[in-house]
Design an enzyme around this catalytic site. Structure first.
Site, short mmCIF file in Angstrom:
data_model
loop_
_atom_site.label_atom_id
_atom_site.label_comp_id
_atom_site.label_asym_id
_atom_site.label_seq_id
_atom_site.Cartn_x
_atom_site.Cartn_y
_atom_site.Cartn_z
N GLN A 61 0.82 -1.22 0.00
CA GLN A 61 0.00 0.00 0.00
C GLN A 61 0.85 1.28 0.00
O GLN A 61 0.36 2.35 -0.33
CB GLN A 61 -0.99 -0.01 1.17
CG GLN A 61 -2.08 -1.08 0.97
CD GLN A 61 -3.08 -1.20 2.10
OE1 GLN A 61 -3.15 -0.34 2.98
NE2 GLN A 61 -3.84 -2.29 2.10
N ARG A 82 -11.07 1.52 -0.23
CA ARG A 82 -10.75 0.11 -0.43
C ARG A 82 -10.86 -0.27 -1.91
O ARG A 82 -10.06 -1.06 -2.42
CB ARG A 82 -11.68 -0.76 0.43
CG ARG A 82 -11.19 -2.18 0.55
CD ARG A 82 -11.99 -2.97 1.55
NE ARG A 82 -13.26 -3.44 1.01
CZ ARG A 82 -13.91 -4.51 1.45
NH1 ARG A 82 -13.42 -5.21 2.47
NH2 ARG A 82 -15.05 -4.88 0.92
N HIS A 204 -7.89 -12.38 8.67
CA HIS A 204 -7.94 -10.97 8.25
C HIS A 204 -8.84 -10.12 9.13
O HIS A 204 -8.47 -9.03 9.58
CB HIS A 204 -8.38 -10.85 6.79
CG HIS A 204 -8.47 -9.44 6.29
ND1 HIS A 204 -9.57 -8.63 6.51
CD2 HIS A 204 -7.57 -8.66 5.63
CE1 HIS A 204 -9.34 -7.43 5.99
NE2 HIS A 204 -8.14 -7.43 5.45
N ARG A 207 -15.03 -10.33 9.36
CA ARG A 207 -15.72 -10.27 8.07
C ARG A 207 -15.23 -11.35 7.12
O ARG A 207 -15.99 -11.91 6.36
CB ARG A 207 -15.43 -8.92 7.38
CG ARG A 207 -16.21 -7.77 7.85
CD ARG A 207 -15.83 -6.53 7.05
NE ARG A 207 -14.70 -5.81 7.58
CZ ARG A 207 -13.61 -5.46 6.89
NH1 ARG A 207 -13.47 -5.80 5.62
NH2 ARG A 207 -12.65 -4.78 7.47
N HIS A 229 -7.80 -7.77 12.22
CA HIS A 229 -8.45 -6.45 12.20
C HIS A 229 -9.75 -6.56 12.98
O HIS A 229 -10.50 -7.52 12.78
CB HIS A 229 -8.85 -6.06 10.77
CG HIS A 229 -7.74 -5.76 9.83
ND1 HIS A 229 -7.48 -6.51 8.70
CD2 HIS A 229 -6.83 -4.75 9.80
CE1 HIS A 229 -6.47 -5.97 8.03
NE2 HIS A 229 -6.05 -4.91 8.68
N HIS A 266 -6.70 -1.89 15.23
CA HIS A 266 -7.63 -0.74 15.25
C HIS A 266 -8.45 -0.64 16.54
O HIS A 266 -8.29 0.29 17.30
CB HIS A 266 -8.56 -0.70 14.02
CG HIS A 266 -7.84 -0.72 12.72
ND1 HIS A 266 -6.88 0.22 12.40
CD2 HIS A 266 -7.88 -1.59 11.67
CE1 HIS A 266 -6.39 -0.06 11.19
NE2 HIS A 266 -6.98 -1.15 10.73
N ASP A 317 0.24 0.75 8.89
CA ASP A 317 -0.89 0.17 8.18
C ASP A 317 -0.91 0.48 6.68
O ASP A 317 -0.26 -0.19 5.90
CB ASP A 317 -2.18 0.64 8.89
CG ASP A 317 -3.44 -0.02 8.36
OD1 ASP A 317 -3.33 -0.88 7.48
OD2 ASP A 317 -4.54 0.31 8.82
C1 NGQ Z 1 -6.57 -4.05 4.55
N1 NGQ Z 1 -6.98 -1.96 5.64
O1 NGQ Z 1 -6.69 -5.26 4.73
O2 NGQ Z 1 -5.65 -3.56 3.90
C2 NGQ Z 1 -7.60 -3.15 5.15
C3 NGQ Z 1 -8.64 -2.80 4.12
C4 NGQ Z 1 -10.43 -4.49 4.56
C5 NGQ Z 1 -7.50 -1.37 6.70
N2 NGQ Z 1 -8.47 -1.97 7.32
C6 NGQ Z 1 -9.39 -3.99 3.62
N3 NGQ Z 1 -7.05 -0.22 7.12
O3 NGQ Z 1 -10.38 -4.23 5.76
O4 NGQ Z 1 -11.32 -5.17 4.07
ZN ZN Z 2 -4.73 -3.43 8.07
#
Ligand code: NGQ
Ligand code: ZN
Length: 451
Positions: A61, A82, A204, A207, A229, A266, A317
């Site tokens: 990123q 996203r 992850h 979700r 997350h 987070h 992040d």
């Molecule tokens: C990520 N980033 O996995 O890169 C996530 C976005 C998601 C952050 N949450 C994608 N900041 O959470 O589905």
């Molecule tokens: Zn992340």
């Protein structure tokens, strides 16, 4: 033996003067003495602090930092960001991933971060099929860390589904989706190929996994850190309530049993009971204040959480900016703006800079399972020296140095950085920074030319 000598150093017991440090050939601190006389061959510096962990990274990123700051047709949010991110990662080759991660890690080292937790979910080729070596992209992360001298905690990600309730993954997620058995194999492969690498696991988010796949992953990984997350966006909390009747952090507290191996990334939206129980669990909250501000996530309940001795680390992040002071200052400022008061995260009579630095170094080392975060015998010699002539530091001593760095410095006052005793930053610049930056420039020019 490498011999170092510091006029002032931040030790676990506080600031000490005239500190001699000896680093053993294996990179750990063999001996440390305050009030010492410098050995003639010692490498000297004015101010030393421990290296910091960056607990949460999606390295690729960094290549899109600043490319999502243009207002779209409808109201922008985390979810529209996203989509931009999915569009960017679509065209990355393994070489691009290594090149971007190399630049990122060099910048992190220059900022005073000496270890990174790579929350690695880019597993598949652009069409969603696995690479001939399923560890191809994970290996590119290892290569970037090796080239730059960054200590790595590799966290292969389980991404099983699009959203709560077994929603199918979308085309934008095809590079992430990997079944739990393949993720466990990836973890085992990395451990076998790199015996010294710290490898954990990262479901992850609630979700993106099912309760069954989450349990399978946790049971298969008996050791190593576990990162997830959690509760970043209000919509995620609402969807989790609709799915399970519980908020995400509550669900994790009840169903997986959080403890010291866990780092919850987070934790923006917590109720009072979640604050209390997360703080009591011994898990680390992996806060990413600059990204959370950039993505419009919300404000962490820092005053309540730290007031109950909650542990935290910081991560950059999305890598919109790589700056340790920014992360800690943004955390404190979010509390000030919400509460309309000052000095929110330190106890009466204490320095905010020292409090934040000290908690982040301890929580960060725990979250990454790295033998770092303190200048003391037996720890890896991850040591950052600061420029005493920097305008935000000059004439100051002790805690005021950290307050100056975190709140007042325009550029980081980092002078040198050692990881395991090895000098990787000198005079504020990464020792291989020029070559790394040239490679990154070629990568970005090609990527953005085709965009
Ligand atoms: C990520 N980033 O996995 O890169 C996530 C976005 C998601 C952050 N949450 C994608 N900041 O959470 O589905
Ligand atoms: Zn992340």
């Amino acid at each position: 033996m490498i011999k170092l000598f510091f006029a002032q150093a931040l030790l676990p017991t506080g600031w000490a003067e005239d500190v001699a440090v000896e680093v053993a050939p294996d990179g750990t601190i063999a001996r440390i003495e305050a009030g010492a006389v410098p050995a003639p061959e010692a490498s000297r510096a004015a101010i030393a602090v421990p290296g910091m962990a960056n607990v949460h990274s999606h390295a690729f990123q960094r290549g899109m930092a600043g490319l999502a700051e243009r207002a779209g047709p409808a109201e922008d949010s985390f979810w529209t960001w996203r989509e931009v991110m999915y569009g960017f990662l679509d065209r990355l080759t393994p070489d691009d991933v290594e090149s971007i991660a190399g630049q990122l890690y060099a910048e992190m080292l220059e900022a005073g971060f000496t270890a990174v937790g790579e929350f690695h979910y880019l597993h598949n080729d652009s069409d969603g099929s696995p690479y001939a070596d399923p560890a191809e992209l994970a290996e590119r992360i290892v290569a970037a860390a090796t080239t730059t001298g960054m200590a790595l905690t590799h966290l292969p990600v389980l991404y099983h589904q699009g959203s709560f309730g077994a929603a199918p993954s979308t085309p934008g997620q095809r590079r992430f989706v990997m079944d739990v058995e393949a993720v466990v194999r990836l973890i085992e492969t990395l451990r076998a190929r790199h015996p010294d690498l710290v490898v954990g696991a990262a479901p992850h988010s609630l979700r993106a996994v099912t309760p069954e796949s989450l349990r399978t992953l946790v049971e298969a990984c008996e050791s190593g850190p576990l990162h997830i997350h959690a509760a970043e966006q209000e919509k995620e909390v609402a969807d989790c309530l609709a799915w399970s009747g519980r908020r995400p952090v509550r669900w994790l507290l009840d169903e997986v049993g959080l403890g010291e191996r866990w780092c919850l990334i987070h934790c923006t939206h917590l109720d009072g009971g979640e604050v209390r129980d997360l703080a009591a669990s011994g898990a680390v909250a992996g806060l990413c204040p600059v990204t959370e501000a950039n993505l419009g996530d919300g404000i962490f309940r820092g005053v309540d959480y730290l007031g109950q001795s909650g542990r935290f680390g910081v991560g950059s992040d999305s890598h919109i900016r790589i700056d340790l002071a920014d992360e800690l200052r943004s955390l404190e400022y979010s509390q000030r703006l919400r509460d309309r008061r000052r000095n929110r995260l330190a106890a009466p009579g204490h320095s905010v800079g020292l409090t934040l630095f000290d908690k982040a170094r301890a929580g960060g080392a725990q979250a990454l399972a790295q033998n770092m975060g303190a200048i003391e015998a037996g720890r890896r010699a991850d040591i950052v020296t600061l420029d005493p002539d920097h305008p935000a530091l000059v004439g100051r001593q002790g805690d005021a140095l950290l307050d100056g760095w975190l709140f007042a410095a325009r550029r980081a006052p980092v002078d040198s950085v050692r990881v395991g005793g090895r000098l990787v930053v000198e005079g504020g610049r990464h020792v291989a920074g020029e070559a790394v930056a040239r490679r990154f420039a070629r990568t970005m020019q090609a990527l953005l030319a085709d965009a």
